[in-house]
Scaffold this active site. Structure first.
Site, mmCIF file in Angstrom:
data_model
loop_
_atom_site.group_PDB
_atom_site.id
_atom_site.type_symbol
_atom_site.label_atom_id
_atom_site.label_comp_id
_atom_site.label_asym_id
_atom_site.label_seq_id
_atom_site.Cartn_x
_atom_site.Cartn_y
_atom_site.Cartn_z
ATOM 1 N N ARG A 100 0.841 -1.186 0.000
ATOM 2 C CA ARG A 100 0.000 0.000 0.000
ATOM 3 C C ARG A 100 0.880 1.240 0.000
ATOM 4 O O ARG A 100 1.796 1.359 0.817
ATOM 5 C CB ARG A 100 -0.899 0.006 1.240
ATOM 6 C CG ARG A 100 -1.543 1.345 1.545
ATOM 7 C CD ARG A 100 -2.977 1.387 1.106
ATOM 8 N NE ARG A 100 -3.581 2.697 1.283
ATOM 9 C CZ ARG A 100 -4.550 2.962 2.137
ATOM 10 N NH1 ARG A 100 -5.013 2.002 2.916
ATOM 11 N NH2 ARG A 100 -5.066 4.165 2.209
ATOM 12 N N ARG A 116 -6.074 1.870 -4.130
ATOM 13 C CA ARG A 116 -5.251 1.254 -3.096
ATOM 14 C C ARG A 116 -5.199 -0.262 -3.262
ATOM 15 O O ARG A 116 -6.200 -0.883 -3.577
ATOM 16 C CB ARG A 116 -5.774 1.624 -1.713
ATOM 17 C CG ARG A 116 -7.190 1.206 -1.522
ATOM 18 C CD ARG A 116 -8.034 2.135 -0.679
ATOM 19 N NE ARG A 116 -7.903 3.537 -0.896
ATOM 20 C CZ ARG A 116 -8.208 4.469 0.015
ATOM 21 N NH1 ARG A 116 -8.647 4.124 1.184
ATOM 22 N NH2 ARG A 116 -8.083 5.744 -0.255
ATOM 23 N N ASP A 174 -6.660 -1.852 1.932
ATOM 24 C CA ASP A 174 -7.112 -0.897 2.932
ATOM 25 C C ASP A 174 -7.698 -1.707 4.078
ATOM 26 O O ASP A 174 -8.608 -2.506 3.855
ATOM 27 C CB ASP A 174 -8.196 -0.019 2.283
ATOM 28 C CG ASP A 174 -8.592 1.145 3.158
ATOM 29 O OD1 ASP A 174 -7.872 1.430 4.127
ATOM 30 O OD2 ASP A 174 -9.629 1.772 2.866
ATOM 31 N N ASP A 213 -9.412 -1.417 7.815
ATOM 32 C CA ASP A 213 -10.012 -0.492 8.779
ATOM 33 C C ASP A 213 -10.444 -1.243 10.028
ATOM 34 O O ASP A 213 -11.042 -2.320 9.919
ATOM 35 C CB ASP A 213 -11.260 0.177 8.179
ATOM 36 C CG ASP A 213 -10.895 1.201 7.119
ATOM 37 O OD1 ASP A 213 -9.884 1.902 7.316
ATOM 38 O OD2 ASP A 213 -11.610 1.283 6.114
ATOM 39 N N VAL A 256 -17.718 -21.521 -28.867
ATOM 40 C CA VAL A 256 -17.366 -20.191 -29.388
ATOM 41 C C VAL A 256 -15.967 -20.283 -29.993
ATOM 42 O O VAL A 256 -15.058 -20.874 -29.404
ATOM 43 C CB VAL A 256 -17.410 -19.128 -28.265
ATOM 44 C CG1 VAL A 256 -16.937 -17.776 -28.773
ATOM 45 C CG2 VAL A 256 -18.820 -19.025 -27.693
HETATM 46 P P1 AMP Z 1 -13.096 -24.900 -18.371
HETATM 47 O O1 AMP Z 1 -12.829 -23.637 -17.645
HETATM 48 O O2 AMP Z 1 -12.165 -25.175 -19.484
HETATM 49 O O3 AMP Z 1 -13.305 -26.062 -17.440
HETATM 50 O O4 AMP Z 1 -14.503 -24.691 -19.092
HETATM 51 C C1 AMP Z 1 -15.635 -24.320 -18.352
HETATM 52 C C2 AMP Z 1 -16.847 -24.433 -19.220
HETATM 53 O O5 AMP Z 1 -16.699 -23.597 -20.361
HETATM 54 C C3 AMP Z 1 -17.043 -25.849 -19.764
HETATM 55 O O6 AMP Z 1 -18.434 -26.146 -19.748
HETATM 56 C C4 AMP Z 1 -16.523 -25.746 -21.164
HETATM 57 O O7 AMP Z 1 -17.090 -26.673 -22.039
HETATM 58 C C5 AMP Z 1 -16.928 -24.332 -21.525
HETATM 59 N N1 AMP Z 1 -16.129 -23.831 -22.627
HETATM 60 C C6 AMP Z 1 -14.776 -23.871 -22.752
HETATM 61 N N2 AMP Z 1 -14.397 -23.366 -23.944
HETATM 62 C C7 AMP Z 1 -15.524 -23.009 -24.598
HETATM 63 C C8 AMP Z 1 -15.813 -22.433 -25.870
HETATM 64 N N3 AMP Z 1 -14.846 -22.135 -26.744
HETATM 65 N N4 AMP Z 1 -17.108 -22.204 -26.201
HETATM 66 C C9 AMP Z 1 -18.114 -22.509 -25.334
HETATM 67 N N5 AMP Z 1 -17.906 -23.046 -24.120
HETATM 68 C C10 AMP Z 1 -16.640 -23.298 -23.741
#
Ligand code: AMP
Length: 461
Positions: free
Chosen positions: A84, A93, A96, A98, A342
């Site tokens: 700190r 900070r 902190d 308190d 994704v």
């Molecule tokens: P993990 O942190 O790797 O254990 O993943 C946690 C959750 O996120 C699990 O249900 C994975 O299947 C999901 N997950 C990981 N990567 C992806 C992705 N690219 N798209 C969608 N879900 C994901």
């Protein structure tokens, strides 16, 4: 011994890490006996320069033989020890600390005012304090005032604006269970998103889906040691807690459960979940014991967070099947939703492990989604022989220099039994190493759907 209430706050660096370090330092002091630690609540900074990060605040109860001034000195020492730098009032900070209450004493010295002068009006102090110190009494400072409990003071605060309710970070299993019970008693549906942290947009898409399906989303962040084999990457698995908490907060997640390994596996815990048969092939062969660890931790999380709905990613296809089967077999009253993978614009499935890849390895890793896309295209072109499709996928991987392949498989998407011909819904799965990083990916295939409408489960690039 005097029972004291301490307030903790941090809005710089690894905020929750700083709070935990301060608690650890308090716990190590021979003159201090730590009695309880609250959850941490996120709040916007009050005053100070614009653009500061949000705070995480918490409270701790301790019993001490130290006089109040000596305890204050000890708190200041810990602040210094944790980096700190005392600067601008209300400035950012790292930590902190308190002294909020020292027994029921009223202390008015030039260096110390107890009870803390703003204790009565600050939600970010009272809310965590009420969780552990509801019964503690705050002495009156003026004749007109009354001696009241922390709980009463907290209840007197006006209802918070939604913007005032930041992420709540819960470390204790018991507190987590209590919190979910309260949320559900208030009539809200709870959604849970289990993760190992190092969050990316794939994880956040699960949070979004959980938000659509529930009123209160809890994400869990726990790098579960029991699902890693001794030679695997448990110790070097990426841990980015502060960024994860910011991302969860921005995604509208209401609580994060961030337990320690000791909290999840108390000494002597030896009971495990024998995973269902669908855990046996593929990952089950390459990572013996992995799904026992996964099933055990997920069931434990479902007990601590008995949510109405849980969201998982298709990215871990076999894991999602194992969990769905376990939930059905063990009558867990939770709806399991599996969300699409994704991907980056170029097709690479997002994964916490992608950060291990060098630029060249990342380029080679594109071969996984390319191989899956090729499988999809050849099925749409009328190919049904699994052997030929798998060989072509292996060639694609090999052409990118990927030679360490755990499996390339076409399987039934419910049982994971490998299929020799692709005649109905099928899942294509790949696990391989790019450099030293193990990557997995998969794609649902359906030869009965024509090319135009097949895009739903498809790998896009
Ligand atoms: P993990 O942190 O790797 O254990 O993943 C946690 C959750 O996120 C699990 O249900 C994975 O299947 C999901 N997950 C990981 N990567 C992806 C992705 N690219 N798209 C969608 N879900 C994901």
């Amino acid at each position: 011994m005097v029972t004291c209430l301490i307030g903790l706050g941090s809005n710089q660096g690894d905020r929750v890490g700083n709070l935990l370090a301060a608690i650890a330092a308090l716990g190590e002091d021979p003159a201090i006996s730590l009695q309880a630690v609250s959850s941490f609540v996120e709040s916007a900074p009050v005053g100070g320069p614009a653009g500061q990060p949000n705070f995480f605040n918490g409270a701790a109860i301790l019993a001490t033989s130290l006089p109040a001034e000596a305890l204050l000195t000890r708190l200041l020492d810990i602040e210094l020890q944790l980096g700190r730098v005392r600067g601008e009032r209300f400035g950012p900070r790292t930590i902190d600390l308190d002294l909020l209450l020292y027994g029921e004493q009223v202390i008015e010295s030039p260096t110390l005012q107890v009870p803390h002068p703003r204790l009565r009006v600050r939600r970010f102090v009272l809310a965590p304090a009420a969780e552990i110190a509801g019964e503690m009494l705050v002495p009156a400072l003026t004749d007109a005032e009354q001696r009241v409990s922390i709980e009463t003071l907290c209840a007197r605060l006006p209802d918070p604006a939604p913007s005032e309710l930041g992420l709540r970070v819960i470390m204790s299993a018991a507190a987590m269970q209590r919190h979910v019970r309260e949320i559900q008693l208030s009539g809200r549906r709870v959604g849970v998103v289990p993760t190992m942290g190092a969050l990316h947009s794939g994880h956040l898409s699960l949070v979004q889906e959980a938000r659509r399906r529930s009123d209160y989303v809890v994400a869990t962040i726990f790098v579960n040691p029991t699902q890693f084999a001794p030679h695997e990457d448990f110790t070097k698995y990426p841990r980015t807690l502060d960024a994860d908490l910011s991302a969860l907060s921005a995604a509208g997640c209401q609580a994060a459960f961030v337990p320690s390994a000791e909290e999840m596996y108390p000494r002597g815990a030896t009971t495990t979940v024998d995973p269902p048969e669908v855990a046996l092939p593929l990952e089950g062969v390459c990572r013996p014991g992995h799904f026992r660890g996964v099933a055990t931790i997920v069931l434990k999380l479902f007990h601590l967070i008995p949510a109405e709905v849980a969201c998982f990613g298709q990215k871990d296809f076999q894991q999602a099947l194992v969990i769905r089967r376990m939930v059905a077999d063990l009558n867990v009253p939770i709806e399991v939703v599996v969300c699409p993978t994704v991907r980056e614009a170029d097709g690479l499935a997002l994964s916490s492990r992608n950060r291990y890849l060098s630029a060249a390895e990342r380029e080679r890793a594109l071969a996984l989604s390319r191989a899956l896309r090729q499988a999809e295209q050849s099925i749409q072109a009328g190919e049904t022989e699994s052997n030929r499709i798998v060989s072509a996928m292996r060639e694609t991987l090999a052409a990118a220099g990927i030679t360490s392949i755990d499996y390339v498989a076409l399987a039934d998407p419910e049982t994971l039994a490998e299929c020799s011909r692709v005649e109905g819904k099928t899942v294509a799965l790949i696990a391989c190493r790019v450099g030293s990083t193990r990557l997995i990916d998969n794609c649902l295939l359906d030869p009965t759907i024509d090319a135009g409408s097949a895009k739903r489960g498809a790998v896009r690039a």
